[in-house]
Scaffold this active site. Structure first.
Site, short mmCIF file in Angstrom:
data_model
loop_
_atom_site.label_atom_id
_atom_site.label_comp_id
_atom_site.label_asym_id
_atom_site.label_seq_id
_atom_site.Cartn_x
_atom_site.Cartn_y
_atom_site.Cartn_z
N GLU A 111 1.13 1.36 45.24
CA GLU A 111 1.08 1.28 43.78
C GLU A 111 0.54 2.62 43.31
O GLU A 111 -0.63 2.93 43.49
CB GLU A 111 0.19 0.11 43.33
CG GLU A 111 0.46 -0.34 41.90
CD GLU A 111 -0.20 0.57 40.87
OE1 GLU A 111 0.53 1.40 40.27
OE2 GLU A 111 -1.41 0.47 40.68
N CYS A 156 -3.33 3.92 35.47
CA CYS A 156 -1.96 4.28 35.84
C CYS A 156 -0.93 3.70 34.87
O CYS A 156 0.15 4.25 34.70
CB CYS A 156 -1.65 3.83 37.26
SG CYS A 156 -1.79 2.04 37.53
#
Length: 486
Positions: free
Chosen positions: A253, A287
């Protein structure tokens, strides 16, 4: 009683069921005021290798435990976080620079992940298959992989570690966790102590804060077939490279440069509110943050004016103050990088509408307009409090701008036409997308992950955790052995 008393963890790592002297002593420095908060213990590669071997030895016993026993440990760990919520939040505020609401929200998210993982332990884990003939009973089942390595980042260290640690444990695996060295307490000690108090058997969890060398050792360690990494795309590529060479599964991720699209029919006030939150939550150090504001040219001027006006009014200061809306960046290195990106984008022709100034580790919320592809604030993940605005003429140009990046993590669109918003979601190809929302969204039961430079298609959350933390085994059974023509 306290959970995080320094006497227990100072200059130590949690491995083999206890707190052992660490190979390296590391000062913990607050990004808020530069004060030293304590001395952590960091792991080196040899520590990681020993922990991986210990975890491998403990994994079989934990996998054989009744699912209700595993679920009970996870539920008790969630209760530990709830019982020490103020203490944990205090550490998160001082160690990570998080605002109060962010620190408490992260604890609540981590508790949700633990409860969801406890429920996952009881979920169906296989399916009945048709036998090749009348005498064969056939099924597929999900079995633990053995040991899961977890490498977690500094920006939401508790939640981004727990979302891998909890389901991996629930499904019968042992875990070796490597938190970032910048946040050894919020991302490591808290988790070790919660499971220690919850009664997790010795050797099933190891917590080893460390640097890149410890992380690479975890990826390469024998007996660790699955590695979950959350962090930058550059580091993720290295993790994937090492894991691929060793035929290991890497769940990656990674970064994002997420588009926040505002169509001409949007509710302007709501769009600005969502845009500010989507870019500035935790000072942009997420993010999923809105990295590029793509706004229809008919309302781009009004949107940018309102965005700059509201961003300029945000109060900065002590992150423990509940009235403060903006805190420090995590490090001088990160602050320097953000400032270079802003300066070079302005030099390339963008206009600075507000911000662009720093005070220590505080970087003022910065709004840029006339930002175009080829400028750093458009092309790169800034990971800071910067809101670049780019105008577009129609939906096709919005899609072209949104997809002018290798990242494909999250995104959002504001429009009064749900059908139009859904049509855009199909064209963008991101792992997550939100109509009339903002890109920062997560929950224990949803599939969270990205594509391209944002990840390799792995998903955290809900039943998707089965795909990441188990292997599929086919089993056939016959009451009478067959006879072959030999």
């Amino acid at each position: 009683m306290t959970l995080l008393e320094p006497e227990r963890w100072t200059a130590r790592i949690y491995t083999g069921g206890g707190w052992r002297p660490a190979s390296v002593r590391h000062p913990i420095v607050s990004p808020w005021d530069g004060s030293e908060l304590g001395v952590a213990g960091l792991a080196v590669p040899s520590d990681v290798e020993r922990a991986a071997a210990s975890a491998s030895s403990a994994a079989a016993g934990w996998a054989a435990a009744p699912f209700a026993e595993r679920a009970a440990v996870l539920d008790r760990a969630a209760a530990v976080l709830a019982g020490h919520r103020d203490e944990i939040a205090g550490w998160a505020i001082r160690e990570t620079g998080a605002l109060r609401h962010k620190a408490f929200h992260e604890i609540d998210l981590a508790r949700g992940e633990l409860r969801a993982a406890a429920a996952l332990a009881a979920e169906p884990y296989g399916e009945l298959l048709r036998g090749a003939d009348a005498g064969q009973f056939s099924f597929a089942r999900q079995v633990p992989v053995g040991v899961v390595g977890v490498i977690a980042p500094w920006n939401a260290p508790l939640m981004l570690a727990i979302r891998s640690v909890a389901p991996a444990l629930a499904l019968g695996n042992a875990v070796v966790l490597k938190p970032d060295a910048q946040v050894p307490v919020s991302g490591g000690v808290v988790i070790a102590r919660a499971f220690e108090e919850a009664g997790l058997p010795p050797g099933v969890l190891h917590v080893l804060p460390g640097g890149a060398d410890a992380g690479e050792a975890l990826v390469a360690a024998p007996g660790v077939p699955v590695v979950c990494f959350t962090g930058s795309s550059a580091a993720g590529r290295r993790v994937g490279e090492v894991a691929g060479r060793l035929l290991k599964r890497a769940v990656l991720e990674l970064g994002g440069n997420n588009a926040f699209i505002v169509l001409e029919d949007a509710d302007l006030d709501a769009a600005v509110n969502n845009g500010l939150w989507g870019s500035l939550a935790h000072n942009g150090q997420i993010c999923m943050a809105a990295g590029r504001h793509l706004v229809h040219r008919d309302i781009a001027g009004a949107y940018t004016d309102l965005l700059a006006e509201r961003a300029a009014k945000l109060r900065t200061g002590d992150p423990s103050d509940p009235d403060v809306r903006f805190g420090p960046l995590v490090s001088a290195r990160q602050c320097d990088r953000v400032h270079r990106i802003v300066a070079e984008t302005v030099e390339a022709g963008a206009r600075l509408r507000t911000g662009g100034e720093r005070d220590g580790l505080f970087y003022r919320p910065t709004v840029l307009d006339h930002v175009a592809p080829g400028m750093r604030a458009f092309d790169e993940e800034v990971f800071g409090p910067v809101l670049p605005v780019t105008a577009f003429a129609d939906d096709d140009e919005a899609v072209a701008l949104a997809t002018a990046t290798d990242y494909a993590l999250s995104g959002a669109v504001h429009t009064r036409s749900v059908e139009r918003g859904l049509a855009l979601s199909e064209r963008l190809g991101t792992g997550m997308f939100h109509v009339n929302g903002q890109p920062i969204n997560d929950a224990p039961h949803v599939p969270m992950g990205g594509r391209g430079a944002s990840g390799n298609g792995g998903r955290h959350g809900g039943r998707w955790n089965l795909d990441e933390f188990t292997d599929t085994q086919w089993v056939s059974v016959r009451t009478t052995p067959p006879r072959y023509p030999i």
